[in-house]
Design a protein around this motif. Structure first.
Motif, PDB file in Angstrom:
ATOM      1  N   THR A 149     -11.362   2.025  13.246  1.00  0.00           N
ATOM      2  CA  THR A 149     -10.081   1.688  13.554  1.00  0.00           C
ATOM      3  C   THR A 149      -9.406   0.659  12.677  1.00  0.00           C
ATOM      4  O   THR A 149      -8.138   0.781  12.127  1.00  0.00           O
ATOM      5  CB  THR A 149     -10.197   0.881  14.986  1.00  0.00           C
ATOM      6  N   ASP A 150     -10.322  -0.078  12.095  1.00  0.00           N
ATOM      7  CA  ASP A 150      -9.532  -1.426  11.226  1.00  0.00           C
ATOM      8  C   ASP A 150      -9.388  -0.799   9.746  1.00  0.00           C
ATOM      9  O   ASP A 150      -8.462  -1.128   9.053  1.00  0.00           O
ATOM     10  CB  ASP A 150     -10.455  -2.433  10.882  1.00  0.00           C
ATOM     11  N   ASP A 151     -10.260   0.033   9.258  1.00  0.00           N
ATOM     12  CA  ASP A 151     -10.110   0.465   7.747  1.00  0.00           C
ATOM     13  C   ASP A 151      -9.566   1.880   7.748  1.00  0.00           C
ATOM     14  O   ASP A 151      -9.043   2.079   6.547  1.00  0.00           O
ATOM     15  CB  ASP A 151     -11.552   0.604   7.365  1.00  0.00           C
ATOM     16  N   LEU A 152     -10.110   3.050   8.366  1.00  0.00           N
ATOM     17  CA  LEU A 152      -9.694   4.258   8.182  1.00  0.00           C
ATOM     18  C   LEU A 152      -8.406   4.592   9.010  1.00  0.00           C
ATOM     19  O   LEU A 152      -7.463   5.137   8.370  1.00  0.00           O
ATOM     20  CB  LEU A 152     -10.668   5.305   8.638  1.00  0.00           C
ATOM     21  N   LEU A 153      -8.721   4.519  10.133  1.00  0.00           N
ATOM     22  CA  LEU A 153      -7.270   4.975  10.996  1.00  0.00           C
ATOM     23  C   LEU A 153      -6.004   4.109  10.981  1.00  0.00           C
ATOM     24  O   LEU A 153      -4.858   4.653  11.021  1.00  0.00           O
ATOM     25  CB  LEU A 153      -7.798   4.993  12.592  1.00  0.00           C
ATOM     26  N   ALA A 154      -6.213   2.938  10.460  1.00  0.00           N
ATOM     27  CA  ALA A 154      -4.881   2.126   9.992  1.00  0.00           C
ATOM     28  C   ALA A 154      -4.554   2.533   8.710  1.00  0.00           C
ATOM     29  O   ALA A 154      -3.195   1.994   8.384  1.00  0.00           O
ATOM     30  CB  ALA A 154      -5.552   0.503  10.124  1.00  0.00           C
TER      31      ALA A 154
ATOM     32  N   PHE B  48     -12.170   6.729  -0.679  1.00  0.00           N
ATOM     33  CA  PHE B  48     -12.599   5.172  -0.182  1.00  0.00           C
ATOM     34  C   PHE B  48     -11.538   4.820   0.591  1.00  0.00           C
ATOM     35  O   PHE B  48     -10.110   4.943   0.289  1.00  0.00           O
ATOM     36  CB  PHE B  48     -12.482   4.567  -1.614  1.00  0.00           C
ATOM     37  N   ALA B  49     -11.854   4.376   1.844  1.00  0.00           N
ATOM     38  CA  ALA B  49     -10.789   4.053   2.824  1.00  0.00           C
ATOM     39  C   ALA B  49     -10.228   2.517   2.810  1.00  0.00           C
ATOM     40  O   ALA B  49      -9.385   2.249   3.339  1.00  0.00           O
ATOM     41  CB  ALA B  49     -11.054   4.369   4.281  1.00  0.00           C
ATOM     42  N   ASN B  50     -11.165   1.705   2.327  1.00  0.00           N
ATOM     43  CA  ASN B  50     -11.227   0.334   2.480  1.00  0.00           C
ATOM     44  C   ASN B  50     -10.714  -0.321   1.212  1.00  0.00           C
ATOM     45  O   ASN B  50     -11.484  -0.233   0.163  1.00  0.00           O
ATOM     46  CB  ASN B  50     -12.438  -0.445   2.961  1.00  0.00           C
ATOM     47  N   PRO B  51      -9.429  -0.776   0.949  1.00  0.00           N
ATOM     48  CA  PRO B  51      -9.042  -1.346  -0.312  1.00  0.00           C
ATOM     49  C   PRO B  51     -10.082  -2.742  -0.947  1.00  0.00           C
ATOM     50  O   PRO B  51     -10.277  -2.419  -2.103  1.00  0.00           O
ATOM     51  CB  PRO B  51      -7.584  -1.918  -0.071  1.00  0.00           C
ATOM     52  N   GLY B  52     -10.330  -3.385  -0.079  1.00  0.00           N
ATOM     53  CA  GLY B  52     -11.420  -4.642  -0.389  1.00  0.00           C
ATOM     54  C   GLY B  52     -12.548  -4.098  -0.965  1.00  0.00           C
ATOM     55  O   GLY B  52     -12.892  -4.547  -2.072  1.00  0.00           O
TER      56      GLY B  52
END
Length: 327
Positions: A172-177, A303-307
């Motif tokens: 929910t926090d990394d991908l779906l957002a 890659f789904a999370n920029p950080g």
């Protein structure tokens, strides 16, 4: 009578929301969204409200349901995995094996995908997680080409439940957002397999048996070379462990053993390394003046999370992705 949830080839890129004060509309919506069922109203309809929010990727869906009425649902077999987490209210699940009463924050499987069940609830708020059975087939582990049979509908342990909660938070926090990430089939496919695998490890089931480990002689260098070549040639697609094993002409466990024995890594880690290199090449060749962005290149390569992407990129190339893009 349908036993599987209808799916759209092009699910909406963002969350869908539905709210109604009409019990008949609410019932029709739940039948269409989940599976065919009948209901028996057990409480007053006065002041009724149902609110449903869902992210649906086509491979899996994560949503929240609020329903104020006391109601009993008689549900046909789902044909997919449906996991619930009771956030508020009271809920009881019943199958041929007996009843299951849930408390706040309890996580549970509604039923094995091919079993009907009855659910009773009153003034509930639920988190609902659907996983299509196709994600199980592509896990590449010992089983699930067949429908998993759950021997217990509660988690194996609190630690396993926390692991599943962590996976859901990541989704929910990394991908779906991230709408660009959700639009990438290789990201969604990998996420569906991660979610399916976590669910199977969380709840006792017939697909969770550990296969026999391969012998060292099976993990020959030629196996590794075939696996590596397949990964490098298909890094831009939704590659599963089962795909790599089929290309290497061995079992998934043997592929894993070959990577550990010869490279001290895993097939998944090697795939991420290849994709990071492809992202680096694209960043070097990109032109910000044409609208190229770090985020677009990042999600293109899974890659789904920029950080996390920036951290891995800096550790490998000694600078940030943005510095490479603007150099």
């Amino acid at each position: 009578m349908t036993t599987t949830r209808p799916t759209s080839p092009d699910p909406p890129p963002g969350p869908t929301e539905f709210a109604t004060g009409d019990p008949e509309r609410a019932h029709a919506f739940l039948r269409t969204t989940y599976v065919d069922h009948t209901i028996r109203i057990r409480g007053s309809q006065d002041g009724f409200l149902m609110r449903h929010t869902q992210y649906d990727t086509g491979e899996f869906a994560v949503g929240t349901l609020e329903h104020t009425m006391a109601i009993e649902h008689h549900v046909e077999p789902l044909g997919y995995l449906l996991v619930g987490r009771l956030l508020e209210g009271r809920l009881e699940r019943e199958t041929a094996d007996g009843a299951l009463r849930l408390s706040q924050d309890d996580m549970f499987v509604f039923a094995s995908p091919d079993e009907p069940y009855v659910v009773r609830w009153e003034d509930v708020k639920l988190q609902l997680i659907r996983v299509n059975l196709g994600a199980l087939v592509r896990l590449g582990e010992a089983a699930p080409a067949s429908t998993p049979r759950f021997t217990d509908l509660r988690p194996l342990s609190p630690d396993r439940a926390r692991q599943l909660t962590g996976t859901l938070n990541w989704l929910t926090d990394d991908l779906l957002a991230n709408p660009e990430a959700v639009a990438q089939p290789l990201i969604v496919g990998a996420a569906a397999r991660i979610l399916a695998g976590t669910v199977l490890r969380t709840f006792p089931n017939g697909a969770a048996a550990e296969p026999v480990a391969p012998h060292d002689s099976d993990a020959r260098p030629a196996v590794l070379r075939r696996a590596m070549a397949f990964i490098e040639a298909n890094a831009e697609t939704d590659v599963s462990l089962g795909d790599v094993a089929a290309a290497a002409r061995v079992t998934p466990r043997t592929v894993q053993h070959a990577f550990r024995r010869h490279l001290e890594t895993t097939p998944g880690a090697y795939l991420r390394r290849v994709r990071l290199d492809r992202a680096h090449r694209d960043l070097v060749a990109a032109d910000p003046g044409r609208g190229d962005t770090v985020n677009a290149i990042m999600v293109r390569w899974g890659f789904a999370n920029p950080g996390r992407f920036a951290t891995a990129y800096r550790a490998t190339y000694g600078q940030s992705p943005r510095d490479t893009l603007t150099a």
